[in-house]
Write a protein that holds these residues in place. Structure first.
Motif, short mmCIF file in Angstrom:
data_model
loop_
_atom_site.label_atom_id
_atom_site.label_comp_id
_atom_site.label_asym_id
_atom_site.label_seq_id
_atom_site.Cartn_x
_atom_site.Cartn_y
_atom_site.Cartn_z
N GLN A 217 38.14 41.50 39.53
CA GLN A 217 37.79 40.11 39.89
C GLN A 217 37.78 40.03 41.43
OE1 GLN A 217 39.83 36.93 37.64
NE2 GLN A 217 40.26 36.02 39.63
N HIS A 219 35.48 38.90 43.99
CA HIS A 219 34.49 38.14 44.78
C HIS A 219 34.92 38.14 46.25
CE1 HIS A 219 31.67 35.11 46.04
NE2 HIS A 219 31.24 34.91 44.79
N HIS A 222 35.13 34.11 47.49
CA HIS A 222 35.70 33.08 46.61
C HIS A 222 37.19 33.36 46.41
CE1 HIS A 222 36.48 30.70 42.99
NE2 HIS A 222 35.36 30.05 43.23
N ALA A 224 39.01 33.38 44.04
CA ALA A 224 39.38 34.06 42.79
C ALA A 224 39.96 35.44 43.06
CB ALA A 224 38.15 34.18 41.88
N SER A 225 39.45 36.13 44.07
CA SER A 225 39.95 37.48 44.35
C SER A 225 41.36 37.42 44.93
CB SER A 225 39.00 38.22 45.28
OG SER A 225 38.70 37.44 46.41
N THR A 286 34.06 35.97 39.88
CA THR A 286 35.28 35.17 39.77
C THR A 286 35.82 35.41 38.36
OG1 THR A 286 34.24 33.20 38.85
CG2 THR A 286 34.21 33.43 41.25
N TRP A 287 36.80 34.59 37.95
CA TRP A 287 37.36 34.74 36.60
C TRP A 287 36.29 34.57 35.52
CZ3 TRP A 287 40.26 31.78 40.22
CH2 TRP A 287 39.71 30.52 40.51
#
Lengths: 474, 300
Positions: A217, A219, A222, A224-225, A286-287
């Motif tokens: 994951q 990105h 973003h 998310a990482s 992302t997720w």
């Protein structure tokens, strides 16, 4: 989608049987607010969709109160909710409170005290609803005195997902043993994870399959990482609370923190070294994309959020790997499991969220009714199946949930039995600012512009600067 | 208030009365927010702080900090570089297309219509389209480039690719605007100088260089200003396509301010950034205007 439509139709026709047998009470309680439209904003997740499409419609049919739930992207959800609450504009009657942002919201006094609100309005207290029915996840939405500020609507753990069919192939097993000198199996150590990832990347290519060794994951633009690293990878290596020393709010090793310590660097090195074995979309994932990649059969193993685990394993309309998914706890570094079991650490992220009422809401009483309706036991099982989430203790024992649990390789059982090993985000009121300071360094490490060591040295300094700026270091 | 004063002391009260709603709206949506941002920029203010109140620590507190903020300064340089590059390509392409559209050719109206389509698409949608088209694993472009040219497009990994992908996106989105504006200017040019030049034996290149370009300078100034100001404040498309990454590669000033204000909640610092960036934008535009006007005078 078909399942959702069937659920909507079935629920509308059977609403009188719902509400835990207290339909008359709901009708009577809702009568003064009939025609009211409640506006809510939440992240567009499978549990959020179920709430908007099924539960909200039942509630409207029963009480005459309409619920308009705006399920939007994670970024937009925060943007809209926070702006509304800061400006006190009262656009939203209820907002989604992600577990990691609740300390920020409580610190800024955005939310209505639901315990107090219900105590002051006994007429609004719904029969058949008890906050004691919730799992311990509700504790994240309580203040120091135990009052509740959010009604949990989703809770799930982040698990290790793997492809049973790939790991079970005789030719793969033979080839793996000849190459690595031990048997092919789902990863129970980080070295094994890496070997599996490398092996399946080459194996899939040789077989002409569009699949890679692991999800990442990662990105590079973003958050998310950053979340993946801080909440999943780092804890499994024994780095907790973002490496922040909770006594002095310092994160660099030289000041007593751990964010650039040995465990953190080992974790980031491990993670970035998986990139060559991840699907090409990993650096833009992302997720959501990680869930989609796994469901499309593009990865042999990976860390996957539980909200996606259930549908990946069971929904043939959306997933190409139904019946082929195995679920396990992710590997951990030596000592981490012991620390987690004794309450001195955690192995990963217990994710989830709740619906809360902003002070700016103009329809607080009607929203109290809605939140209690959300908390009813009646729809918990269907909600769990649709969204892979469980917030009530009894849901685990429901026959429908148990049937899906079997299909999903025991995902729900795993959450029930090992949920205590996981933890939510640390109680940082500066959560957003701190994460925002770390983001660019994680992005740079993933993009190869910095070594993991350089990235974490920079990240801890940036985080320390933020905590100093905001006055947390005294 | 100002409106009221003009109304009271002016001879042309009806005109001021008619203008007053517009002026009032402009004050409310333009001046009030501007002065509020200016005001907030003098405070240390982050609602996530231990002390979430606005604290005045001197007029220069945030501005002094910004002068030594490498990330902010780098974002400004990145934005200027982006603006210059896109302006160059959009002007060049736009001029060529506008000149082409002056002549007749089959399906000209159809081409003009299709060519204008990107203009009506919202920036956030343009970002989404490009993302779907270029994202690794899903988008067709990386596959095609890999299969036919052996080129790997992965702007999640490659900073240069990320920057140039946004340049290409901006050119695709805004060149039609340049084309249409220049086409309108070209269509309105007087024909006499062209006829005289042809009689005097000037070739096409000389006509373009010595007649078309000088006469188009006022239109070019307008186009350059509009596009420059637009590209300096680019946010939506970048946010959708790369989120400012990888690392800081596409963290233009607009994105940087957004992240500081809405993710990190540095309201005071973010306001100071906005004001400073506005000032820099005005200075750049003023310098450019001065250069172009003085060159125009010299040529006269």
């Amino acid at each position: 989608m078909k399942k959702l439509i069937i659920a909507v139709v079935a629920s509308i026709f059977s609403f009188s049987a719902m509400a835990d047998g207290h339909a008359d009470w709901w009708k009577k309680a809702g009568a003064p607010y009939a025609g009211t439209v409640l506006q809510g904003v939440a992240e567009n997740t499978p549990p959020g969709q179920f709430a908007g499409e099924v539960i909200a419609k039942e509630f409207e049919a029963l009480t005459g109160i309409k619920v308009q739930l705006e399920n939007t992207s994670w970024d937009q959800m925060y943007d809209k909710a926070i702006k509304d609450m800061e400006a006190n504009s009262g656009i939203y009657d209820f907002v989604y409170i992600e577990q990691d942002i609740v300390y920020d919201y409580l610190n800024r006094d955005f939310l209505v005290n639901i315990t107090e609100g219900l105590a002051n309005n006994p007429d609004l207290q719904a029969p058949g609803v008890s906050l004691d029915d919730f799992t311990t996840f509700i504790d994240y939405f309580k203040d120091g005195s135990g009052d509740v500020f959010g009604i949990p609507m989703e809770a799930f753990i982040k698990v290790y997902l793997y492809r049973k069919d790939l790991f079970g192939r005789a030719d793969a097993k033979a080839q793996f043993r000849s190459q690595y000198g031990y048997g092919l199996a789902p990863a129970t150590s980080f070295d094994q994870w890496r070997d599996n990832a490398e092996f399946f990347t080459h194996f899939c290519a040789e077989q002409g399959m569009e699949c890679w060794g692991t999800t990442v994951q990662g990105h590079t633009g973003h958050p998310a990482s950053t979340y993946e690293f801080l909440e999943s990878i780092a804890p499994s290596f024994g780095l907790y609370n973002w490496g922040v020393n909770m006594d002095n709010y310092q994160s660099c090793v030289e000041n007593g923190g751990q964010l650039n310590g040995g465990r953190a660097k080992a974790a980031l090195n491990f993670w970035t070294q998986l990139l060559p074995f991840a699907p090409p979309e990993a650096l833009q994932s992302t997720w959501s994309e990680v869930g989609s990649s796994f469901a499309a059969g593009r990865a042999a193993q990976g860390w996957v959020y539980g909200e996606n685990a259930a549908w990946i394993a069971t929904d043939a309309e959306k997933s190409a790997v139904v019946g082929k998914v195995g679920v396990m706890l992710p590997p951990t570094a030596p000592g981490v499991m012991t620390q987690a079991a004794s309450g001195n650490g955690y192995i990963g992220y217990f994710d989830g969220g709740a619906y809360g009422i902003p002070h700016s809401s103009k329809n607080k009483e009607a929203t109290m009714l809605w939140l209690q309706y959300v908390a009813l036991n009646d729809h918990q099982a269907d909600w769990a199946i649709a969204g892979g989430r469980i917030t009530h203790k009894d849901t685990y024992a429901d026959a429908k949930v148990m049937a899906v649990d079997e299909q999903a390789d025991g995902y729900f059982s795993l959450m029930r039995d090992t949920g205590f090993l996981y933890a939510g985000a640390p109680p940082f009121p500066f959560h957003g600012a701190g994460r925002g300071a770390i983001d660019p360094f994680i992005y740079s490490a993933l993009a190869g512009e910095m070594t993991p060591e350089e990235a974490l040295d920079g990240a801890c300094q940036a985080l320390d600067q933020v905590m100093a700026d905001l006055g947390y270091q005294g | 208030m100002l409106c009221l004063l003009f109304f009271m002391f002016s001879n042309n009260r009806n005109a001021w009365l008619l203008l007053s709603p517009t002026i009032l709206i402009l004050i409310i949506v333009g001046l009030v927010p501007f002065f509020y941002v200016l005001y907030v920029g003098f405070f240390k203010w982050n609602p996530l702080a231990v002390d979430p109140s606005m604290q005045f620590e001197g007029f220069g507190f945030n501005y002094r900090r910004l002068i030594f903020d490498d990330v902010f300064l780098a974002s400004i340089w990145r934005s200027i570089k982006f603006s210059v590059v896109t302006l160059f390509f959009e002007l060049s392409l736009g001029f060529i297309l506008a000149l082409s559209l002056l002549s007749s050719f089959p399906l000209k109206s159809f081409f003009r219509g299709v060519h204008t389509l990107p203009l009506v698409i919202a920036p956030i949608v343009v970002g989404s389209i490009f993302k779907l088209f270029t994202v690794q694993g899903l988008g067709p472009l990386p596959h095609l480039l890999k299969d036919y040219f052996g080129y790997t497009l992965n702007y999640g990994l490659n900073a240069d690719q990320a920057f140039w992908m946004i340049v290409i996106m901006d050119i695709w989105h805004w060149t039609p605007f340049v084309t249409l504006t220049l086409l309108a200017g070209l269509s309105a040019l007087p024909q006499d100088p062209y006829e005289s030049a042809k009689i005097d034996g000037a070739n096409n290149f000389q006509i373009f260089t010595y007649i078309t370009i000088p006469m188009m300078v006022p239109v070019l100034i307008v186009v350059i200003f509009i596009r420059l100001m637009d590209s300096l404040k680019i946010v939506d498309e970048v946010w959708m396509l790369t989120g400012g990454g990888p690392g800081y590669a596409t963290r233009f000033t607009g994105i940087h301010i957004w992240k500081e204000v809405f993710e990190k909640r540095y309201y005071g610092l973010g306001s100071a950034m906005s004001i400073l960036y506005l000032y820099i934008t005005i200075v750049i535009c003023w310098l450019l205007y001065s250069v172009m006007v003085s060159r125009g005078k010299n040529e006269d």
